[in-house]
Design an enzyme around this catalytic site. Structure first.
Site, short mmCIF file in Angstrom:
data_model
loop_
_atom_site.label_atom_id
_atom_site.label_comp_id
_atom_site.label_asym_id
_atom_site.label_seq_id
_atom_site.Cartn_x
_atom_site.Cartn_y
_atom_site.Cartn_z
N VAL A 244 0.86 -1.19 0.00
CA VAL A 244 0.00 0.00 0.00
C VAL A 244 0.89 1.23 0.00
O VAL A 244 1.79 1.36 0.84
CB VAL A 244 -0.93 0.03 1.24
CG1 VAL A 244 -1.76 1.31 1.25
CG2 VAL A 244 -1.82 -1.20 1.27
N ALA B 180 4.44 4.12 2.93
CA ALA B 180 4.01 2.87 2.29
C ALA B 180 4.21 1.74 3.29
O ALA B 180 4.89 1.91 4.31
CB ALA B 180 4.81 2.62 1.02
N LYS B 181 3.62 0.61 3.03
CA LYS B 181 3.84 -0.57 3.88
C LYS B 181 3.43 -1.79 3.09
O LYS B 181 2.59 -1.70 2.17
CB LYS B 181 2.99 -0.47 5.15
CG LYS B 181 3.50 -1.33 6.29
CD LYS B 181 4.55 -0.60 7.11
CE LYS B 181 5.06 -1.47 8.25
NZ LYS B 181 5.93 -0.70 9.14
N GLY B 182 4.00 -2.93 3.44
CA GLY B 182 3.65 -4.16 2.75
C GLY B 182 3.48 -5.28 3.74
O GLY B 182 3.84 -5.16 4.92
N ASP C 55 10.28 -5.26 8.74
CA ASP C 55 9.32 -4.99 9.82
C ASP C 55 9.18 -6.31 10.59
O ASP C 55 10.11 -7.14 10.53
CB ASP C 55 7.98 -4.49 9.22
CG ASP C 55 7.03 -4.00 10.29
OD1 ASP C 55 7.33 -2.99 10.93
OD2 ASP C 55 5.97 -4.63 10.52
#
Ligand code: NAD
Length: 428
Positions: free
Chosen positions: A72, A117-119, A158
């Protein structure tokens, strides 16, 4: 907003927005402080781009397994997307959306030139062999390869992802591009363009803002009593630095149990114990205590550095500390925030307190671009400067507007994001 627009996206359940709902409530708290920029507020409530991918891999037993992955990009007004990749069986789209938005806020709060952003992949990595983990990582990287890149969106580690996974991601992206692109991810091994000081950066940042908070509230770090939840990368390093500065680590909790020692534990010895045994349980230099008791220990600084939603309306009233420095992402619920505020506890929010990691990730990216690497001393010095400047800007807004440090951090960050939005204008 026109009556035809809905802030709630059609792809989430309107009555249970999950973590994205928490984020939306935080944004609403900031709205009254944005002045004319509030015209652009809806920008913060809509992720720019969402990619959901299917990652099929062949398991070691010859069967095929499918894992759902996400990337995202919440906001890219201030620069490329930036944020980690989480491997967990319970990862949801709502969670990744919220984490991506918090990255936009964090990056703007410390003023690094990134969007958010992050996944994530819905997978329990403990159930996979090393080969399976590599295959799912490479397939996921190929699938999201259409939107990531050194100038567009830069993933990082993460929860449950590490330097090795970043190395596989970098290699996969580079193979697909036909050239080595070290700047596509950060948190890489030093041998592949990683940065000195990255591993310790988040704990060091927690220490720096802890010292700043103490200085401004007249608390001496020398002799301060500290409690730390989570003795991993963030909590363990922060504890070691506080102890080196003369503080006493009086209470510690991790997944294996809780420990107490009124004269302070030896953080270095505890780190060695955790490295050997996997948890704090069984450490000789402290007494065991009940997990619930951890929150009631009288301290000067409390550092939640484990998971989300640890300080809630159930335990917030019992907490006896002066300052909370949020090493973890989202450790305090909105209800607990209000209780702590009424009790006069100073809470330094995650978006400032744990921003040391992304700050040194930024340094890593800059070093990769210039192919010129800095000394650890230079990195730590620059990190401390960025953290202090961010803390000072947020402290000032908090004092002037008489709002919590969390709301102040959101005000500073959201203004920066929306100012960029306004200056860029709408296209077409
Ligand atoms: P880590 O895996 O190194 O350590 C996590 C710690 O939490 C461990 O000590 C573990 O035992 C403890 N823990 C797990 N479950 C627990 C439970 N139920 N009760 C008490 N303790 C529990 O992870 P980390 O990198 O130190 O990350 C910790 C937090 O900091 C996470 O919220 C992460 O998102 C956040 N964070 C990390 C970084 C970074 O650079 N590592 C940067 C920003 C934010």
């Amino acid at each position: 907003m026109s009556s035809q627009q809905q802030s709630v996206p059609s792809y989430l359940h309107a009555d249970d927005l999950g973590p994205w709902g928490n984020y939306l409530r935080q944004v609403d708290r900031v709205a009254p402080y944005l002045g004319s920029l509030s015209r652009w507020l809806e920008t913060l409530k809509r992720p720019k781009r969402i990619l959901i991918v299917d990652c099929p891999i062949e398991l070691d037993n010859g069967t095929v397994a499918h894992f759902e992955g996400y990337r995202v990009q919440h906001n890219v007004s201030r620069g490329p997307g930036k944020g980690g990749v989480r491997y967990h069986q319970d990862v949801t789209l709502s969670e990744v959306m919220a984490l991506s938005a918090w990255m936009s806020v964090k990056n703007a709060a410390v003023n690094v030139p990134y969007g958010g952003a992050k996944g994530g992949i819905r997978v329990d990595p403990r159930t996979l062999s090393r080969g399976e983990l590599e295959r799912v990582t490479r397939r996921y990287t190929s699938e999201i390869g259409i939107i990531i890149g050194p100038n567009t969106d830069i993933p990082a580690p993460d929860v449950n992802t590490n330097e090795q996974i970043m190395a596989w991601m970098m290699d996969t992206y580079s193979m697909n591009q036909g050239q080595t692109a070290t700047g596509v991810v950060t948190g890489k091994p030093i041998s592949l363009g990683g940065s000195l000081g990255r591993r310790e950066a988040t704990g060091r940042g927690v220490f720096v803002v802890g010292c700043e908070s103490a200085r401004r509230t007249g608390l001496s770090i020398d002799g301060a009593r500290i409690a730390v939840q989570g003795f991993g990368n963030v909590g363990g390093i922060a504890a070691r630095l506080f102890q080196e500065a003369g503080s006493k680590i009086v209470a510690v909790q991790d997944h294996s149990g809780s420990l107490y020692n009124s004269s302070g534990m030896n953080a270095e010895a505890l780190l060695e114990h955790v490295a050997k045994t996997g948890g704090v349980a069984g450490f000789a230099g402290a007494e065991v205590m009940e997990n619930d008791e951890f929150w009631t220990v009288e301290t000067d600084i409390l550092i939640p550095a484990a998971l989300e939603n640890q300080i809630t309306e159930k335990n917030a009233g019992k907490i006896r500390t002066k300052i909370i420095v949020e090493g973890a992402n989202g450790p305090t619920t909105t209800a607990a925030d209000d209780i702590l505020h009424d009790k006069g506890v100073l809470v330094i929010p995650d978006v400032v307190a744990n921003a040391g990691g992304v700050t040194v990730s930024y340094f890593e990216w800059v070093q990769d671009f210039s192919s010129f690497f800095w000394t650890e001393h230079e990195i730590n010095e620059r990190l401390e400067r960025v953290m202090r400047e961010a803390f000072t800007a947020v402290w000032q807004v908090s004092s002037e507007q008489k709002v919590s440090m969390r709301t102040a951090a959101f005000i500073v960050a959201c203004k920066r994001i929306l100012m960029a939005r306004e200056m860029r204008g709408l296209y077409p």
